[in-house]
Design a protein around this motif. Structure first.
Motif, PDB file in Angstrom:
ATOM      1  N   TRP A  89      54.663  40.851  43.924  1.00  0.00           N
ATOM      2  CA  TRP A  89      54.418  41.119  42.504  1.00  0.00           C
ATOM      3  C   TRP A  89      55.491  40.416  41.694  1.00  0.00           C
ATOM      4  O   TRP A  89      56.677  40.518  42.006  1.00  0.00           O
ATOM      5  CB  TRP A  89      54.459  42.634  42.245  1.00  0.00           C
ATOM      6  N   ASP A  90      55.096  39.679  40.664  1.00  0.00           N
ATOM      7  CA  ASP A  90      56.033  38.926  39.821  1.00  0.00           C
ATOM      8  C   ASP A  90      57.045  39.888  39.197  1.00  0.00           C
ATOM      9  O   ASP A  90      56.673  40.823  38.478  1.00  0.00           O
ATOM     10  CB  ASP A  90      55.241  38.189  38.728  1.00  0.00           C
ATOM     11  N   ALA A  91      58.332  39.664  39.480  1.00  0.00           N
ATOM     12  CA  ALA A  91      59.395  40.554  38.992  1.00  0.00           C
ATOM     13  C   ALA A  91      59.462  40.577  37.467  1.00  0.00           C
ATOM     14  O   ALA A  91      59.953  41.543  36.871  1.00  0.00           O
ATOM     15  CB  ALA A  91      60.741  40.111  39.564  1.00  0.00           C
ATOM     16  N   ASN A  92      58.965  39.519  36.800  1.00  0.00           N
ATOM     17  CA  ASN A  92      58.990  39.459  35.332  1.00  0.00           C
ATOM     18  C   ASN A  92      57.799  40.190  34.704  1.00  0.00           C
ATOM     19  O   ASN A  92      57.731  40.331  33.482  1.00  0.00           O
ATOM     20  CB  ASN A  92      58.988  37.998  34.860  1.00  0.00           C
ATOM     21  N   GLU A 112      61.883  44.678  46.219  1.00  0.00           N
ATOM     22  CA  GLU A 112      60.771  43.897  45.670  1.00  0.00           C
ATOM     23  C   GLU A 112      59.530  44.791  45.544  1.00  0.00           C
ATOM     24  O   GLU A 112      59.292  45.658  46.381  1.00  0.00           O
ATOM     25  CB  GLU A 112      60.437  42.706  46.585  1.00  0.00           C
ATOM     26  N   HIS A 113      58.759  44.557  44.464  1.00  0.00           N
ATOM     27  CA  HIS A 113      57.487  45.252  44.303  1.00  0.00           C
ATOM     28  C   HIS A 113      56.377  44.394  44.927  1.00  0.00           C
ATOM     29  O   HIS A 113      56.403  43.168  44.813  1.00  0.00           O
ATOM     30  CB  HIS A 113      57.172  45.507  42.826  1.00  0.00           C
ATOM     31  N   LEU A 149      50.721  49.819  43.896  1.00  0.00           N
ATOM     32  CA  LEU A 149      51.942  49.011  43.874  1.00  0.00           C
ATOM     33  C   LEU A 149      53.021  49.789  44.612  1.00  0.00           C
ATOM     34  O   LEU A 149      53.167  50.998  44.410  1.00  0.00           O
ATOM     35  CB  LEU A 149      52.410  48.758  42.437  1.00  0.00           C
ATOM     36  N   CYS A 150      53.749  49.085  45.481  1.00  0.00           N
ATOM     37  CA  CYS A 150      54.834  49.718  46.241  1.00  0.00           C
ATOM     38  C   CYS A 150      56.134  48.958  46.015  1.00  0.00           C
ATOM     39  O   CYS A 150      56.116  47.767  45.681  1.00  0.00           O
ATOM     40  CB  CYS A 150      54.529  49.682  47.745  1.00  0.00           C
ATOM     41  N   GLN A 151      57.248  49.663  46.234  1.00  0.00           N
ATOM     42  CA  GLN A 151      58.553  49.012  46.233  1.00  0.00           C
ATOM     43  C   GLN A 151      59.130  49.117  47.637  1.00  0.00           C
ATOM     44  O   GLN A 151      59.100  50.194  48.245  1.00  0.00           O
ATOM     45  CB  GLN A 151      59.490  49.671  45.233  1.00  0.00           C
ATOM     46  N   ILE A 152      59.619  47.994  48.159  1.00  0.00           N
ATOM     47  CA  ILE A 152      60.200  47.984  49.506  1.00  0.00           C
ATOM     48  C   ILE A 152      61.578  48.654  49.438  1.00  0.00           C
ATOM     49  O   ILE A 152      62.468  48.189  48.731  1.00  0.00           O
ATOM     50  CB  ILE A 152      60.299  46.537  50.046  1.00  0.00           C
ATOM     51  N   GLN A 153      61.715  49.767  50.162  1.00  0.00           N
ATOM     52  CA  GLN A 153      62.947  50.565  50.115  1.00  0.00           C
ATOM     53  C   GLN A 153      63.967  50.129  51.165  1.00  0.00           C
ATOM     54  O   GLN A 153      65.163  50.129  50.912  1.00  0.00           O
ATOM     55  CB  GLN A 153      62.621  52.049  50.324  1.00  0.00           C
ATOM     56  N   GLU A 173      60.121  50.447  55.042  1.00  0.00           N
ATOM     57  CA  GLU A 173      59.669  51.636  54.303  1.00  0.00           C
ATOM     58  C   GLU A 173      59.276  51.206  52.895  1.00  0.00           C
ATOM     59  O   GLU A 173      60.059  50.568  52.192  1.00  0.00           O
ATOM     60  CB  GLU A 173      60.787  52.679  54.222  1.00  0.00           C
ATOM     61  N   LEU A 174      58.065  51.557  52.495  1.00  0.00           N
ATOM     62  CA  LEU A 174      57.559  51.233  51.158  1.00  0.00           C
ATOM     63  C   LEU A 174      57.254  52.526  50.409  1.00  0.00           C
ATOM     64  O   LEU A 174      56.602  53.419  50.942  1.00  0.00           O
ATOM     65  CB  LEU A 174      56.274  50.395  51.244  1.00  0.00           C
ATOM     66  N   GLU A 175      57.741  52.601  49.177  1.00  0.00           N
ATOM     67  CA  GLU A 175      57.510  53.789  48.349  1.00  0.00           C
ATOM     68  C   GLU A 175      56.536  53.424  47.234  1.00  0.00           C
ATOM     69  O   GLU A 175      56.622  52.336  46.655  1.00  0.00           O
ATOM     70  CB  GLU A 175      58.844  54.244  47.755  1.00  0.00           C
ATOM     71  N   PHE A 176      55.602  54.323  46.920  1.00  0.00           N
ATOM     72  CA  PHE A 176      54.639  54.055  45.853  1.00  0.00           C
ATOM     73  C   PHE A 176      55.357  53.990  44.509  1.00  0.00           C
ATOM     74  O   PHE A 176      56.118  54.888  44.161  1.00  0.00           O
ATOM     75  CB  PHE A 176      53.559  55.137  45.795  1.00  0.00           C
ATOM     76  N   SER A 177      55.114  52.906  43.771  1.00  0.00           N
ATOM     77  CA  SER A 177      55.696  52.803  42.439  1.00  0.00           C
ATOM     78  C   SER A 177      54.617  52.905  41.367  1.00  0.00           C
ATOM     79  O   SER A 177      54.899  53.252  40.225  1.00  0.00           O
ATOM     80  CB  SER A 177      56.498  51.510  42.279  1.00  0.00           C
ATOM     81  N   GLN A 178      53.369  52.620  41.735  1.00  0.00           N
ATOM     82  CA  GLN A 178      52.228  52.852  40.836  1.00  0.00           C
ATOM     83  C   GLN A 178      50.999  53.100  41.696  1.00  0.00           C
ATOM     84  O   GLN A 178      50.576  52.228  42.458  1.00  0.00           O
ATOM     85  CB  GLN A 178      52.017  51.661  39.891  1.00  0.00           C
TER      86      GLN A 178
END
Length: 199
Positions: free
Chosen positions: A22-25, A120-121, A138-142, A161-166
């Motif tokens: 996912w684009d960080a911007n 990173e998302h 959408l997940c964020q790599i923890q 480990e990936l956590e749900f961010s959306q």
């Protein structure tokens, strides 16, 4: 809004996950934008599951004579789910395929042949085939931890480990139900194994 990450437990389970950076911007999508990102097959499966859940909830309030009708409708809904899942699996998948080994209402754990970028998302498609669950979030790599093996010749791999961010509320509910179902199957299997050892 993602609930407190400690509020859900995870269960071991094998499933497919497709990740796309996912684009960080770019801001994380809203619920409506996330729904717009779903494929036609995914939208259809989500809608059918929502209708099924509402219908079965109303039928539970009927008397005992309705049990046969409820069981029949559950069977019919499972057949529809299987067909839709088959259609989804035939769709061209977006992203890189990874193997998941654990999931819950807060996130997932995957196995990778290389370390992923922490924080990173990633756009994440999750397919829990045996539980008839397919969703986009959408997940964020923890974290990414190397997994040691006894065999020195074996290629090293990482558990990430990936956590749900959306993620949509309905999808969290699906994952929680699926994790309870998997846990129930595991407990049943364990009890059967203990009974076998005793006999």
């Amino acid at each position: 809004m993602i609930p407190d990450s400690n509020s859900y437990f995870s269960v071991p389970h094998h499933f497919n996950v497709y990740l796309t950076s996912w684009d960080a911007n770019q801001a994380l999508p809203t619920d409506d934008e996330l729904r717009d990102m779903q494929s036609v097959g995914l939208k259809l499966l989500t809608e059918v599951k929502s209708l099924e859940a509402n219908c079965l909830l109303q039928l539970r309030n009927l008397d005992n004579d309705a049990k046969a009708v409820v069981d029949f409708l559950k069977l019919q809904s499972r057949k529809v789910d299987l067909v839709l899942q088959h259609v989804l699996e035939k769709e061209v998948q977006d992203g890189e395929l990874f193997k998941g080994d654990q999931f819950g209402g807060s996130g997932i754990s995957i196995i990778s042949s290389r370390p992923l970028v922490v924080n990173e998302h990633v756009k994440t498609h999750i397919y829990l085939h045996t539980e008839l669950v397919a969703l986009l979030c959408l997940c964020q790599i923890q974290s990414c931890t190397p997994v040691s093996t006894d065999d020195a010749t074996e290629t090293a791999y990482w558990r990430c480990e990936l956590e749900f961010s959306q993620i949509l509320e309905d999808d969290i509910e699906q994952l929680v139900k699926a994790s309870l179902n998997v846990q129930q199957k595991m407990l049943k299997k364990r009890k059967q194994n203990i009974d076998k050892q005793r006999s």
